[in-house]
Structures are given as structure tokens and as C-alpha cells.
Design a protein around this motif. Structure first.
Motif: not given
Length: 310
Positions: A149-164, A191-200
Motif C-alpha cells: 500500500a505504501r509503495d503504490e500510494g507513493f507511486s500514485s501520488a507522483e502523478k498528482l500535483e499541489g494539495a492533492a 515530508i519535504d515533498a508534502i511541504k513543497q506540494a502544499d506550501p499553504e
């Protein structure tokens, strides 16, 4: 004789120890290398083999049995990190390795069982479970799904942008149900990727992480003062932290509660009881408040009998 000696040397070099149980490694780096080569996950057992009752129980009921060994051999590389009272059977290098890993993984109790990938990043945590070896293997199989689930989740998240994207990554981290310390230690890039994708910080994740890091620092500073028996310094730190504010009610309660423990350590039971009452009022419905009620009763009993605080 030559072949026997060579075999023994081979066992020593690979970190396989029959004291740890046949098939268990005691060498962290070797275990990670084996996991990478065999495409398996790590099963890390933090144990106290000669003093921890639940550790001994887990070993006797589960780890010693062929049902367990056969059930995990194709899925896990087994790594035992032992913290015995009698360390005469451990080399200084092994003791140093184990102490460093206990700090790295922020182990707070024994037994702690972690499932990790070949890089040593944990994706699930557990401990003793009843039911014997067969049920424990099933339990591990369920936890192993967390890696998928972790690996698939990370892979899916890479296809998204911003807050999503940030929301998806936060969901992955929360899905592993690891301690905050493990997440902040082993998933820094996420954690760094979360901060960069969602600065707000629309998810509120960054704010929560900052609060947790602040609380962790507070507890570390408080422990340092407690070790020096600097009670005045400890009380001043608690007051300063509460005055600064900015914490969730349960975290504020947690900090406030520390005042009662400092007073109890000094045998000042009236002050300790008052401090418990004040802390309970902050979040009366919290789980911590229930535990504090039990502490209050203990303090009342110690006050009545004139006993020093434990």
C-alpha cells in the motif's frame, strides 16, 4: 575439521547467531544487504532475551517453531537486536550497533517488532500477539500489505500535483501507523515533498509535525533536567512552554501534567495533586485524563502514608 572451521567463520562473518535462534541475523547492514538481494522485507526484533517476559514468551510461543520459520522464510530476512542484562555474550561492536539502532528507531518498549524495507525504512510495527506461530504468520502477512500500500500510494501520488499530492502523501504516511518519531526519521524526503506540494499547508500536516517536534524537544530538555535533579529548572521549562502556547489541548495537557510529576518526585504531594487537577481540566475527556485520575489516587495514597514518590 577445516570445513567445520570455515563454516563457523562464515557464520560469524554473516552475523548469523544460534544464540539468536537459527536463521536470525544480528548484523544490521548484512541483513539489509540480504533483503535487497533476495527482494524480501526485514523483520526486526528488538528484544531483551534474558529479562523481558513478553519477549521470552514471543520467542517460546512463536519464533522457535517450524511453523513460523517456514511461514516467513520466503518473505522476510530475520534480524534480532538483543538488549540483555548479561552482555557477556555480545561483542562491543554488537552492543554499539544495537544501542545506535535503538535510538535510531526510537524504541520505547520490548518486544518491538518492525517490518522494514531493504533500506531499513519501517512500514509496520507490532509486538507480542497471542495465538501461536500460525496466527502470527497471518498477522505478519496482513502487515506486509502495508508495504504494498505504501509503495503504490507513493507511486500514485507522483502523478498528482499541489494539495492533492500532499493529501495523498499524508494518507500514505498515516496508513503505516508508525510513531511520529519513525516518520520524521525515515520519511524526510516525503515530508519535504508534502511541504513543497502544499506550501499553504491545507492538510495541516506541517503544522502538526512542527507541534510534535516541539513537544519532542520539550520532553528531551525536561529529561535532561530531571537527570540532573534540577527541579526548579524543570518547572521553569514547563511554565515557559505553556506560556508560549500554540499547542493542541491534549499536548498542552501533556506538558501541564509534567508539573505534577516534578512535584511528586520532590515529595510535594499537595502541589502534585493540585497540578494533576489543573491538567485534567484542560481536556477532561482525553485518554490521558483517565490515566491522570489513576495517578491522583496514587498520590493521595502516598501522601496519606508519607511515602516518597516512585
Amino acid at each position: 575439521m577445516i570445513h567445520t572451521r570455515a563454516a563457523l567463520l562464515s557464520l560469524l562473518c554473516t552475523g548469523i547467531s544460534f544464540a539468536a535462534g537459527e536463521g536470525w541475523s544480528t548484523d544490521y547492514e548484512a541483513a539489509k544487504k540480504e533483503a535487497a538481494g533476495s527482494k524480501k522485507s526485514l523483520l526486526i526484533d528488538f528484544t531483551g532475551s534474558d529479562w523481558c517476559g513478553w519477549c521470552i514468551k514471543l520467542n517460546d510461543e512463536v519464533f522457535k517453531h517450524d511453523t513460523f520459520k517456514n511461514g516467513v522464510k520466503d518473505k522476510f530476512v530475520l534480524l534480532e537486536l538483543d538488549y540483555p542484562q548479561d552482555k557477556s555474550g555480545q561483542s562491543e561492536a554488537l552492543q554499539k550497533q544495537n544501542e545506535e539502532l535503538a535510538k535510531k528507531y526510537v524504541v520505547e518498549g520490548f518486544p518491538t517488532i518492525l517490518l522494514a524495507d531493504e533500506e531499513g525504512r519501517p512500514f509496520a510495527a507490532t509486538g507480542y500477539e497471542p495465538g501461536g506461530p500460525g496466527e502470527y504468520v497471518k498477522h505478519l502477512d496482513t502487515l506486509l500489505e502495508k508495504r504494498k500500500a505504501r509503495d503504490e500510494g507513493f507511486s500514485s501520488a507522483e502523478k498528482l500535483e499541489g494539495a492533492a499530492k500532499a493529501k495523498a502523501l499524508v494518507g500514505v504516511l498515516e496508513g503505516m501507523e508508525l510513531s511520529d518519531s519513525m516518520v520524521s526519521t525515515f520519511y524526510v524526503s516525503t515530508i519535504d515533498a508534502i511541504k513543497q506540494a502544499d506550501p499553504e499547508d491545507s492538510t495541516g500536516f506541517v503544522k502538526k509535525q512542527a507541534a510534535k517536534e516541539r513537544l519532542t524537544k520539550f520532553e528531551g530538555d525536561l529529561n535532561a533536567l530531571a537527570e540532573k535533579q534540577d527541579f526548579d529548572g524543570a518547572l521553569a521549562l514547563i511554565d515557559k512552554t505553556l506560556k508560549e502556547g500554540g499547542m493542541e489541548p491534549e499536548d498542552t495537557q501533556r506538558v501541564s501534567h509534567m508539573r505534577s510529576l516534578v512535584y511528586a518526585e520532590q515529595g510535594k504531594f499537595d502541589e502534585a495533586i493540585k497540578a494533576v487537577d489543573e491538567a485534567m481540566k484542560i481536556a477532561p475527556e482525553s485518554e490521558a485524563a483517565v490515566q491522570m485520575d489513576g495517578l491522583r489516587k496514587q498520590l493521595e495514597a502516598m501522601k496519606a502514608h508519607g511515602k516518597p514518590a516512585e
